[in-house]
Design an enzyme around this catalytic site. Structure first.
Site, PDB file in Angstrom:
ATOM      1  N   ASP A   1     -73.056 -60.437 -50.040  1.00 50.03           N
ATOM      2  CA  ASP A   1     -73.698 -59.203 -49.570  1.00 50.03           C
ATOM      3  C   ASP A   1     -74.818 -59.509 -48.586  1.00 50.03           C
ATOM      4  OD1 ASP A   1     -74.601 -60.197 -52.229  1.00 50.03           O
ATOM      5  OD2 ASP A   1     -76.307 -58.897 -51.833  1.00 50.03           O
TER       6      ASP A   1
ATOM      7  N   GLY B   1     -74.949 -52.179 -53.202  1.00 51.97           N
ATOM      8  CA  GLY B   1     -75.342 -51.052 -52.355  1.00 51.97           C
ATOM      9  C   GLY B   1     -76.831 -51.129 -52.098  1.00 51.97           C
TER      10      GLY B   1
ATOM     11  N   GLY C   1     -86.509 -49.465 -56.506  1.00 49.91           N
ATOM     12  CA  GLY C   1     -86.349 -49.004 -55.123  1.00 49.91           C
ATOM     13  C   GLY C   1     -87.486 -49.385 -54.196  1.00 49.91           C
TER      14      GLY C   1
END
Ligand code: AMP
Ligand code: MG
Length: 502
Positions: free
Chosen positions: A267, A105, A141
């Site tokens: 991915d 994700g 992040g």
């Protein structure tokens, strides 16, 4: 979403009041079943500053930032001030990374929405490095300035090399450091893509055994990327074929310019057939099929010449994910997809040969071409010829003057090629124009990319980067001002390594 670590940008700054930037957001992806995404927001950053903005791309997208001061632009491109209509979310997906299956994700990315241009095209606008999301796992992040500028340079280079790719609209620093091996300036890249649907998105739905969601994802993908097959009797099978075809075209193009993606996980395999996720990628200097740049790719899984096989391996994972849509009876579905998968080597080889023929200026196809191509590559390998420059030099007098080409193996091969051209009724002059379109004069050579990044990172000097990007925007043209950028690195700098997780 609340993560407890950092205040969210939108708590202090709401939607920007700049109505006239030209964004026309749609949110079709967010109409998919909720397992495919989570709402998320950028984190609050202390001092956003615009590093680089892609005027040409903004114009193509009908965006206009000319009335906005740089500080305001920087707030927008770090997620501190959302453009009107943006509804940020993080996408869910899975993926085979180096062969092992993982749930992933967007751990540091946010999709603002899909921007509709005036001529009807739809593009994802995505931040990379804007803070943690529900999918961040143990990551922070964030992204560092160097790697985001690197993606900017290389993705733009790919675009001008006529290779399907995501693009880079802006890079802005956040004003805070990110911690890798040492503190580095944090930055956000704004990425523009046909979509961010990956093989891993399909794998995610298949893994969850949610066949309804899988079907909705497939239908959405067809309507967005392959609308011409929506009424096809076997549309999911056809989807597989179309995606395979685009991958074959893409990989052939990579091979044509010496591009090594470096992290061809499922991915990072775009269903739209674009080059995506510029991590440890780099361009080859002297030709060797085993060329690897990524510091963690110890076994050469993603080396230059393996990219064809790996793309097919990734497509087999796609075929597996699609099985429930192909036939209710699993055995039958497996038989159908096995037949499809068995056709992949032929499809990829055809695309590769077509491209290599065009690099040699050949108009017709002969069975002996395969040997001609292979033998040139072999000579390049044994005599350590520069991949880009050799192709470019073929139809020029540089072949007679440059000492690298004055070796017997090369000269013999060259005579065979001249004969082969004459079978097509071609001369060097007539072939040159066509060849120059597929054999670039300028590519983003690693040592120049590094020099540009280090000037930007260390001295805050963007001039070398701007010069490089400007040279890369006309890769086919022999501009003498950029002649230096054609030079391969000195031998002692030739052992270049790239890093993931940046
Ligand atoms: P990539 O190698 O960039 O394709 O990333 C693989 C996965 O790791 C993706 O799910 C990313 O979102 C995630 N990831 C990479 N870097 C970070 C980071 N600094 N923080 C959180 N997630 C990350
Ligand atoms: Mg990725």
């Amino acid at each position: 979403m609340e993560n407890g670590h950092q205040p969210r940008a939108n708590k202090s700054i709401t939607e920007s009041d700049h109505e006239d930037l030209g964004f026309r957001f749609e949110h079709s992806y967010s109409e998919l079943p909720s397992l495919f995404f989570s709402k998320a927001e950028a984190e609050l950053f202390p001092a956003p500053r615009l590093t680089i903005f892609n005027e040409a791309l903004a114009k193509d997208l009908n965006l206009d930032f000319s009335q906005l001061p740089p500080d305001e632009i920087a707030k927008i491109f770090t997620g501190q001030s959302l453009p009107v209509g943006a509804k940020p979310l993080a996408q869910a997906y899975a993926g085979h990374q180096y062969g092992g299956f993982t749930i992933l994700g967007d751990g540091r990315a946010l999709l603002l929405g899909e921007h509709r241009t005036k001529n009807g095209e739809l593009f994802d606008i995505q931040f990379k490095g804007s803070g943690i999301t529900p999918y961040s796992r143990r990551g922070d992040g964030r992204a560092a300035l160097g790697p985001m500028l690197r993606e900017y340079i290389i993705s733009e280079a790919m675009w001008y090399l006529n290779i399907p790719t995501t693009r880079s609209l802006a890079v802005a620093t956040t004003g805070e450091n990110v911690y890798r091996e040492r503190p580095l300036p944090g930055a956000v890249l704004t990425r523009v893509a046909s979509s961010h649907i990956r093989v891993g998105t399909f794998q995610f739905a298949a893994y969850r055994r949610d066949h309804l969601a899988l079907r909705k994802l497939a239908d959405y993908t067809i309507s967005r990327h392959y609308p011409e097959i929506s009424n096809h009797d076997d549309k999911y099978l056809e989807l597989f074929r179309q995606v395979a075809e685009r991958q074959a075209v893409l990989i052939a193009k990579w091979l044509g310019v010496g591009f090594v993606h470096g992290v061809m996980n499922t991915d990072n395999t775009s269903i739209a057939g674009e080059t995506i996720d510029y991590g440890p990628c780099a361009f080859m200097n002297h030709y060797h099929p085993d060329t690897v740049f990524s510091s963690i790719d110890h076994h050469g899984r993603y080396c230059f010449a393996n990219q064809t096989a790996i793309a097919q391996w990734n497509l087999v994972r796609f075929a597996e994910a699609l099985l429930p849509l192909i036939d209710k009876q699993q055995e039958k579905a497996v038989d159908i997809m096995t037949a499809e998968v068995n056709r992949l080597p032929g499809i990829f080889e055809k695309r590769r040969l077509d491209l290599m023929r065009s690099k040699l200026g050949l108009k017709s196809a002969k069975t002996t071409d395969e040997d001609l191509i292979y033998d040139l590559l072999k000579v390049m390998e044994t005599t350590k010829l520069d991949y880009t420059n050799t192709w470019r030099d073929l139809p020029t007098t540089r072949i007679d003057t440059n000492p690298s080409y004055q070796v017997a193996e090369f000269k013999q091969w060259y005579q065979r090629w001249i004969q082969r051209l004459s079978q097509d009724g071609e001369t060097l002059e007539s072939a040159r124009l066509r060849m120059n379109q597929v054999n670039p004069y300028i590519i983003p050579r690693n040592h120049y990319v590094e020099a540009a990044l280090s000037a930007a990172d260390v001295n805050n000097d963007l001039r070398p980067l701007r010069r490089l990007v400007s040279a890369l925007s006309q890769p086919a043209i022999e501009n003498q001002d950029f002649k230096d950028l054609r030079e391969p690195p000195p031998e002692d700098q030739a052992c270049y390594k790239t890093f993931c997780g940046t």
